[in-house]
Design a protein around this motif. Structure first.
Motif: not given
Length: 285
Positions: A104-113
């Motif tokens: 979940m962290c990776v998915a959110v990071r990749d979209s929001c970073a």
């Protein structure tokens, strides 16, 4: 409280694989999620554990640190950005902490970073995805695939260079631009929040030409996201707190919304008004 927590666990059945974690014992307490934490309201529960999973020990610290993330949540950069951040800043008051999964962290990071980068901020070390469980048996897991299956996937705005605000033009030139782009008409205003941040509002129904299968509320949401992500552009468009009307000209390319030109719509702009009137009967070459 127990009933509320139980309902929430069932509501998160799609995220939660096994509701177990480390025993918090007597080291934390249940507190009401404060009204200042707008991003963690209406998420299925009203009480959180303090200290939280970010190590914040006082409510004042929680409010101060969480408010810096509310702007990102409003951009809707990922379907689970709110769930991810609230699981850390306002973890549900159960007998155990429930961590977000690394996936979940990776998915959110990749979209929001990229959104953070657009505002000049890197993805913080405090949200390093390696600190979260690699498996998905004892944490909140991402449902990106299921979300796409169950929900309509809309085009997303991207961080971009600010288009120039056009000042001088003829109605013929505007019609040529319309033929090559989609365009929207928006009335923008801004106000200052209680935390001193700028908040932008669309004050009229967005008009979208060649919107295809998009619904009016979907269009308005997408433009709102573009304004938040590209806040440096929005600030230039709203130099005062007086509402201003703009024509945003752009395209949707490979699922990404790009604004190419901006026209300020004023009553004296007869050429712009004439172009929009002629558009209904205009035939593009």
């Amino acid at each position: 409280m127990f009933l509320t927590a139980t309902i929430f666990v069932f509501a998160l059945s799609g995220f939660l694989r096994v509701a177990t974690g480390f025993d918090i014992g007597l080291s934390t307490k249940c507190v009401v999620i404060p009204k200042e934490m707008d991003m963690c309201h209406k998420i299925g529960y009203s009480e959180m554990r303090l200290p939280n999973l970010m190590g914040h020990t006082s409510m004042a610290e929680v409010i101060l640190k969480s408010t810096t993330w509310q702007h990102l949540v409003h951009t809707d950069c990922h379907p689970h950005v709110r769930t991810f951040l609230c699981s850390l800043f306002a973890p549900i008051c159960l007998d155990t902490f429930i961590h977000p999964c690394r996936s979940m962290c990776v998915a959110v990071r990749d979209s929001c970073a990229p959104v953070l980068a657009c505002h000049g901020h890197p993805w913080p070390d405090s949200l390093d995805c390696h600190r979260f469980p690699a498996g998905e048996d004892m944490c909140l897991a991402s449902l990106t695939k299921e979300y796409k299956y169950l929900h309509k996937v809309l085009p997303k705005p991207a961080c971009q260079a600010c288009p120039a605000v056009e000042e001088f033009f003829t109605h013929k030139r505007i019609l040529e631009v319309f033929c090559d782009n989609n365009f929207v008409k928006v009335k923008l205003s801004k106000k200052r929040t209680i935390f001193g941040d700028q908040e932008y509002n669309i004050e009229c129904q967005v008009e979208f030409i060649t919107q295809g299968s998009l619904l009016p509320y979907e269009t308005q949401s997408m433009i709102q996201q573009w304004l938040l992500i590209n806040e440096n552009c929005t600030q230039r468009m709203t130099p005062t707190h007086r509402p201003m009307v703009y024509l945003l000209v752009g395209n949707i390319e490979e699922g990404i919304i790009l604004v190419n030109q901006v026209y300020r719509w004023q009553r004296r702009d007869s050429q712009l008004t004439l172009a929009t009137q002629k558009w209904r009967y205009h035939k593009c070459l």
